[in-house]
Design a protein around this motif. Structure first.
Motif, PDB file in Angstrom:
ATOM      1  N   LYS A 173       0.813  -1.201   0.000  1.00 44.99           N
ATOM      2  CA  LYS A 173       0.000   0.000   0.000  1.00 44.99           C
ATOM      3  C   LYS A 173       0.852   1.258   0.000  1.00 44.99           C
ATOM      4  O   LYS A 173       0.506   2.266  -0.627  1.00 44.99           O
ATOM      5  CB  LYS A 173      -0.942   0.009   1.211  1.00 44.99           C
ATOM      6  CG  LYS A 173      -2.173  -0.849   1.022  1.00 44.99           C
ATOM      7  CD  LYS A 173      -3.032  -0.319  -0.131  1.00 44.99           C
ATOM      8  CE  LYS A 173      -4.309  -1.105  -0.311  1.00 44.99           C
ATOM      9  NZ  LYS A 173      -5.098  -0.632  -1.476  1.00 44.99           N
ATOM     10  N   GLN A 213       1.771   1.860  -3.516  1.00 42.69           N
ATOM     11  CA  GLN A 213       0.594   2.209  -4.302  1.00 42.69           C
ATOM     12  C   GLN A 213       0.185   3.659  -4.061  1.00 42.69           C
ATOM     13  O   GLN A 213      -0.091   4.407  -4.997  1.00 42.69           O
ATOM     14  CB  GLN A 213      -0.570   1.284  -3.952  1.00 42.69           C
ATOM     15  CG  GLN A 213      -1.826   1.554  -4.777  1.00 42.69           C
ATOM     16  CD  GLN A 213      -2.974   0.628  -4.402  1.00 42.69           C
ATOM     17  OE1 GLN A 213      -2.771  -0.370  -3.719  1.00 42.69           O
ATOM     18  NE2 GLN A 213      -4.168   0.971  -4.836  1.00 42.69           N
ATOM     19  N   THR A 222      -1.455   5.544 -11.640  1.00 47.77           N
ATOM     20  CA  THR A 222      -2.449   4.595 -11.146  1.00 47.77           C
ATOM     21  C   THR A 222      -2.550   3.406 -12.101  1.00 47.77           C
ATOM     22  O   THR A 222      -2.047   3.443 -13.227  1.00 47.77           O
ATOM     23  CB  THR A 222      -3.836   5.259 -11.033  1.00 47.77           C
ATOM     24  OG1 THR A 222      -4.304   5.592 -12.355  1.00 47.77           O
ATOM     25  CG2 THR A 222      -3.778   6.521 -10.189  1.00 47.77           C
ATOM     26  N   GLU A 223      -3.235   2.350 -11.638  1.00 47.85           N
ATOM     27  CA  GLU A 223      -3.496   1.216 -12.521  1.00 47.85           C
ATOM     28  C   GLU A 223      -4.407   1.644 -13.668  1.00 47.85           C
ATOM     29  O   GLU A 223      -4.309   1.130 -14.781  1.00 47.85           O
ATOM     30  CB  GLU A 223      -4.125   0.073 -11.725  1.00 47.85           C
ATOM     31  CG  GLU A 223      -3.147  -0.651 -10.818  1.00 47.85           C
ATOM     32  CD  GLU A 223      -3.748  -1.867 -10.157  1.00 47.85           C
ATOM     33  OE1 GLU A 223      -3.291  -2.993 -10.466  1.00 47.85           O
ATOM     34  OE2 GLU A 223      -4.667  -1.696  -9.324  1.00 47.85           O
TER      35      GLU A 223
END
Length: 569
Positions: free
Chosen positions: A260, A263, A272-273
């Motif tokens: 996390k 991320q 971001t993804e």
């Protein structure tokens, strides 16, 4: 009392030719150019020291044909090998000195130089004393000719008809004005606003410019706003580690939020993804070679891309933005088996045409021409237990290993963060490496490099007991980390070096015999200036407290278990 500009220039012109007949090492004139002249220039009343770096050079190891004094805007460049800056260039015969706007000759292409010259020439007023012709003459050496070609604008001063101090200061002010005008036009600054009361930034088209300290503060606030507890120092360390080398290992016990943390770090910077700038790749225990990560050719002859290759293609297509890859539970398989090709290519990075490039990822496949993008950052999370594999020194030497073992279940303040913090969209230039070779850092941060190396030499003497000494790569990357820290004004030198020792040197140590015990005790003495007392070790007053605390932990594990290592399992 500080020397004036005229005193500095005349001293070099009067003494340099004679000095070149004497030994280069520790020469008084060299010390004057490197240390005293920058101090004198910083003392000028009109000079904004916070925005500029001043450095002087008379050569590296041998006397230079053309000594110089460079004045660099920190937002544009911190290296005289690339970019553009103000620089006093002395002719080889010491009969003239030129106040110029020039470009780094090592890593700037001829095309870049010509374009910069044309842009700067348009900004010079017809009545200005600043010249924009090609009549600058520095000498006959190849370096003198390169410096002359790199010059976009200049004012010449003859040794026999040097103007007075008032004129020299007026000329420097005008050159700084021209330099900053060109910077502002090039960067097209047009919007300024506040993200947080304590975080100011400037948006320049798609580029984000803000001081490193403010950028790290933003990242920290973003992570805290998501309800995760990380200190600002931990965020600073992770940021500097990524800038030092685009490969970082996050270790620690399970459940401390390593995944996390990365991320939210990436998301705070606009990766971001959803937009493809962040990818999580779970590592499988059966990975045996690079094909599991990069891809392979099937029986029909078609190349099947691996998960990392897909991200690499995206990063190559969008070089202005950072891309983050998280290798989750990286050591479920043997890292040396599936990651060695990538590590080798990462070590091949070099400057070419002002850009960092690498060797080919698929050298044996003539149909697939892919290099490792400069804007790709690979982070592996690891746990150490009976299901995972240890790391070899080959891997550890090539990464910063950051531990997250702190668990504070009763701390709730960070859960009460205020309004959500919006993410930024930053460009690659805020994270990319500026240094690949120690020479580049040494030129800009000589005292820091010498100070750090002195400590590393002492540490290496202790590590010799088990042949665990660090080599040139580790030394260089520690110096890169310290240079980025110094330029960003993020931590004190000792605190930054403490992080480096903890994550670049101590992970290499493991063993069970008395030599390991003696080595750890020697390291404890280096870190604390005290002998190790197992009853009451003194961490609080240590010069390098994080490293000292880890050494104490390793010594206790050696005593209790008969074996010790950096890793907590």
């Amino acid at each position: 009392m500080s020397d004036k500009i005229i005193d500095c220039l005349q001293k070099v012109m009067n003494e340099y030719i004679a000095a070149k007949r004497e030994n280069f090492g520790s020469h008084a004139l060299g010390n004057y150019v490197r240390k005293e002249i920058p101090k004198n220039f910083k003392g000028l009343s009109f000079f904004d020291e916070s925005n500029y770096t001043i450095t002087g050079s008379v050569g590296q190891g041998n006397w230079a044909f053309v000594p110089w004094i460079a004045i660099m805007n920190n937002k544009v460049t911190s290296s005289t090998q690339r970019g553009y800056y103000i620089v006093y260039l002395f002719s080889e015969d010491m009969k003239n000195v030129y106040l110029t706007i020039a470009q780094g000759v090592t890593e700037s292409s001829k095309e870049e130089m010509i374009k910069t010259k044309e842009d700067i020439h348009r900004l010079i007023h017809p009545t200005s004393r600043i010249q924009k012709d090609d009549q600058i003459y520095l000498g006959t050496s190849s370096m003198a000719k390169k410096y002359a070609f790199s010059t976009a604008a200049y004012i010449r001063y003859g040794k026999e008809n040097m103007p007075d101090e008032e004129q020299l200061e007026a000329d420097l002010k005008e050159m700084i004005h021209l330099y900053e005008k060109y910077i502002n036009i090039k960067n097209n600054k047009h919007i300024e606003y506040a993200l947080q009361p304590q975080t100011k930034m400037v948006i320049e088209d798609k580029k984000m410019y803000m001081p490193d300290s403010d950028l790290v503060t933003h990242i920290h606030h973003y992570i805290i706003s998501k309800g995760f507890y990380y200190t600002r120092a931990e965020v600073v360390n992770f940021y500097l580690s990524l800038r030092t080398k685009p490969f970082v290992i996050l270790s620690g016990i399970s459940g401390t939020g390593k995944t996390k943390m990365l991320q939210w770090f990436a998301e705070s910077l606009g990766a971001t993804e959803g937009n493809g700038q962040f990818a999580l790749i779970p590592v499988r225990p059966d990975w045996n070679d690079g094909s599991d990560l990069l891809g392979y050719t099937d029986i029909k002859g078609d190349f099947i891309e691996g998960p990392l290759t897909k991200v690499i293609r995206k990063a190559l297509d969008h070089p202005d933005f950072p891309y983050f890859v998280l290798l989750d539970e990286m050591n479920l398989a043997r890292v040396e088996y599936y990651f060695s090709d990538i590590l080798s290519v990462m070590e091949s990075r070099r400057w070419e045409g002002g850009k960092i490039i690498s060797s080919q990822l698929f050298p044996r496949n003539e149909y697939i021409r892919l290099t490792l993008p400069n804007n790709l950052y690979i982070i592996g999370t690891v746990n150490m237990d009976e299901t995972t594999h240890p790391f070899s020194k080959k891997v550890l030497d090539r990464a910063n290993t950051i531990e997250f073992n702190r668990v504070q279940l009763d701390y709730f303040d960070f859960l009460e963060a205020g309004d959500p913090v919006e993410s930024l969209t930053i460009t690659q230039d805020r994270l990319q490496s500026k240094y690949l070779y120690l020479k580049e850092v040494f030129q800009e941060h000589r005292e820091m490099v010498e100070k750090a190396t002195e400590v590393l030499v002492e540490i290496n003497k202790a590590l010799q007991l088990t042949n665990a000494q660090v080599g040139y790569r580790v030394r260089d990357e520690i110096c890169f980390y310290l240079a980025y820290n110094e330029e960003g004004h993020l931590m004190e030198f000792e605190e930054a070096l403490d992080h480096c020792i903890l994550q670049k040197i101590l992970p290499r140590i493991a063993g069970s015999d008395s030599r390991v015990d003696r080595m750890l005790r020697s390291l404890y003495t280096i870190f604390t200036n005290r002998q190790y007392d197992e009853q009451s070790p003194d961490i609080e007053n240590a010069k390098y407290p994080r490293s000292a605390e880890k050494v104490v932990e390793m010594l206790r594990r050696l005593e209790e278990d008969g074996f010790t290592s950096f890793w907590v399992s």
